[in-house]
Design an enzyme around this catalytic site. Sequence first.
Site, short mmCIF file in Angstrom:
data_model
loop_
_atom_site.label_atom_id
_atom_site.label_comp_id
_atom_site.label_asym_id
_atom_site.label_seq_id
_atom_site.Cartn_x
_atom_site.Cartn_y
_atom_site.Cartn_z
N ARG A 34 37.40 51.15 42.90
CA ARG A 34 37.86 49.83 43.35
C ARG A 34 36.83 48.74 43.05
NH1 ARG A 34 41.75 52.74 44.69
NH2 ARG A 34 41.60 52.89 42.48
N SER A 88 46.48 48.73 50.74
CA SER A 88 45.42 49.32 51.57
C SER A 88 44.46 48.22 51.99
CB SER A 88 44.66 50.38 50.78
OG SER A 88 45.55 51.38 50.35
N GLU A 90 39.38 45.90 51.36
CA GLU A 90 39.64 45.96 49.92
C GLU A 90 40.08 44.61 49.36
OE1 GLU A 90 42.07 49.31 48.24
OE2 GLU A 90 43.14 47.66 47.29
C1 LIG Z 1 52.31 46.86 48.77
C2 LIG Z 1 51.02 46.89 47.99
C3 LIG Z 1 50.58 48.08 47.43
C4 LIG Z 1 49.37 48.12 46.70
N1 LIG Z 1 48.97 49.30 46.15
C5 LIG Z 1 47.81 49.36 45.45
C6 LIG Z 1 47.39 50.60 44.86
O1 LIG Z 1 48.06 51.62 44.96
N2 LIG Z 1 46.20 50.61 44.20
C7 LIG Z 1 45.45 49.48 44.04
O2 LIG Z 1 44.39 49.58 43.41
N3 LIG Z 1 45.83 48.30 44.58
C8 LIG Z 1 46.99 48.22 45.26
N4 LIG Z 1 47.38 47.04 45.84
C9 LIG Z 1 46.53 45.84 45.69
C10 LIG Z 1 46.96 44.89 44.54
O3 LIG Z 1 48.30 45.05 44.21
C11 LIG Z 1 46.11 45.08 43.28
O4 LIG Z 1 44.76 44.88 43.57
C12 LIG Z 1 46.55 44.11 42.16
O5 LIG Z 1 45.88 44.44 40.97
C13 LIG Z 1 46.28 42.64 42.50
O6 LIG Z 1 46.92 41.87 41.51
P1 LIG Z 1 47.31 40.37 41.75
O7 LIG Z 1 47.77 39.82 40.44
O8 LIG Z 1 48.27 40.26 42.87
O9 LIG Z 1 45.93 39.74 42.14
P2 LIG Z 1 45.62 38.55 43.18
O10 LIG Z 1 45.88 39.04 44.55
O11 LIG Z 1 46.32 37.31 42.76
O12 LIG Z 1 44.06 38.37 42.97
C14 LIG Z 1 43.15 39.37 43.39
C15 LIG Z 1 41.75 38.96 42.93
O13 LIG Z 1 41.70 39.00 41.51
C16 LIG Z 1 41.39 37.70 41.00
N5 LIG Z 1 42.20 37.52 39.79
C17 LIG Z 1 43.54 37.65 39.67
N6 LIG Z 1 43.90 37.45 38.38
C18 LIG Z 1 42.77 37.18 37.69
C19 LIG Z 1 42.48 36.86 36.34
N7 LIG Z 1 43.43 36.79 35.37
N8 LIG Z 1 41.19 36.63 35.99
C20 LIG Z 1 40.20 36.68 36.92
N9 LIG Z 1 40.41 36.96 38.21
C21 LIG Z 1 41.70 37.21 38.59
C22 LIG Z 1 41.72 36.72 42.09
O14 LIG Z 1 40.93 35.54 41.98
C23 LIG Z 1 41.37 37.53 43.32
O15 LIG Z 1 39.98 37.50 43.54
C24 LIG Z 1 48.59 46.95 46.56
C25 LIG Z 1 49.04 45.75 47.15
C26 LIG Z 1 50.25 45.72 47.86
C27 LIG Z 1 50.70 44.44 48.47
#
Ligand SMILES: Cc1cc2nc3c(=O)[nH]c(=O)nc-3n(C[C@H](O)[C@H](O)[C@H](O)COP(=O)(O)OP(=O)(O)OC[C@H]3O[C@@H](n4cnc5c(N)ncnc54)[C@H](O)[C@@H]3O)c2cc1C
Length: 346
Positions: free
Chosen positions: A169, A247, A338
């Site tokens: 992570r 998580s 996380e």
């Molecule tokens: C129901 C649910 C289940 C999930 N299951 C998992 C799982 O099984 N495993 C897991 O690892 N995670 C899981 N997650 C967490 C999440 O989905 C992941 O971390 C996902 O990759 C976040 O993507 P996002 O586009 O929504 O990022 P955001 O929430 O929009 O951003 C997260 C972080 O990344 C940064 N960021 C986003 N895009 C960029 C970019 N292009 N360049 C630079 N920085 C950027 C943001 O500034 C922020 O700091 C889950 C979340 C939910 C709600």
Amino acid sequence: MPEQPAERLADHTTLRLGGPARQWVRATSEEELTEAVTSAEAGEGPVLVLGGGSNVVVADAGFPGTVVEVATTGVTPDVEDDDPACGGVLVRVAAGEDWDAFVARAVESGWLGVESLAGIPGLVGATPIQNVGAYGQEVAQTIASVRVWDRVLKGVRTFANAECHFGYRTSRFKADPGRHVVLDVTFQLRQGSLGTPVQYAELAGALGVPLGERAPLAEVRDAVLALRRSKGMVLDPADHDTWSAGSFFTNPVVDAADLPPGAPAWPQPDGRAKTSAAWLIEHAGFGKGYGAGPVTLSTKHTLALSNRGGATTEQLLALAREVRDGVEAAHGIRLVPEPVLVGCEL
Ligand SMILES: Cc1cc2nc3c(=O)[nH]c(=O)nc-3n(C[C@H](O)[C@H](O)[C@H](O)COP(=O)(O)OP(=O)(O)OC[C@H]3O[C@@H](n4cnc5c(N)ncnc54)[C@H](O)[C@@H]3O)c2cc1C
């Protein structure tokens, strides 16, 4: 570039929490993305690059600067979908592409290595940030390189996998928050009809194959989605258990001697052991659904904090603190959140 009036983060996060942003820019091309970040830096307040909002907890007060929403598109394989000639494919994917849709495309195309990551919300550009993982796979296993806009050096850079410093992570991008804007990610995927060897006991059980064996790609994806749904880990607007950030705490890595009796233990290369945050939470007295609302633990998974509707970020953080402190009192292990906390802290 379309520039819109301030919007509420609550409308752009899976927790449905977070106050208004001072400025909001939606960037649909790479040029717009780098330009939006660069001009926002010159403006007032900080800059938040936002993907799908599934891994952020934003303060009720909102964001006092510019949110740059990543909305770039493009999935570019270096072979035709049905050309198995070289047994592998390099696929360049724009940061704004939906992750789960990319996994579906990979499975349909016979590209293997991401099938167990089906159902994870958010966009492709965020996957290298915390090296997303689930059910025995993580993106570090298939990322060939990550192209970024470096906000310090003010230029485009490409990091090969080894330079991304991936860990559980985490990555160099997570370790140096805000510096790198991910523009696209190139995956190196093998081609075939069977997924990679199943490394997760629960998934192997669901598929009816021994651990370490392979199963048809589409069946792996379907089994993962079914397991995730049963735990409220696939977004569903009608299911409040999924109004979460997934998580909420990472699985702690501790010295073997510090493991509570009976706790699960996965040996790590450095001799320590990773244990289950969900187990620690449950065995500290916080069961599924714990909490008086409007924020509770998910009724399907103790590791997710969920918004039952009408919650505030402060209420979410209060429950998170209660769980963290309760686990520390019971087991002597301090859980670490996380999601990325924006304008707030635990
Ligand atoms: C129901 C649910 C289940 C999930 N299951 C998992 C799982 O099984 N495993 C897991 O690892 N995670 C899981 N997650 C967490 C999440 O989905 C992941 O971390 C996902 O990759 C976040 O993507 P996002 O586009 O929504 O990022 P955001 O929430 O929009 O951003 C997260 C972080 O990344 C940064 N960021 C986003 N895009 C960029 C970019 N292009 N360049 C630079 N920085 C950027 C943001 O500034 C922020 O700091 C889950 C979340 C939910 C709600």
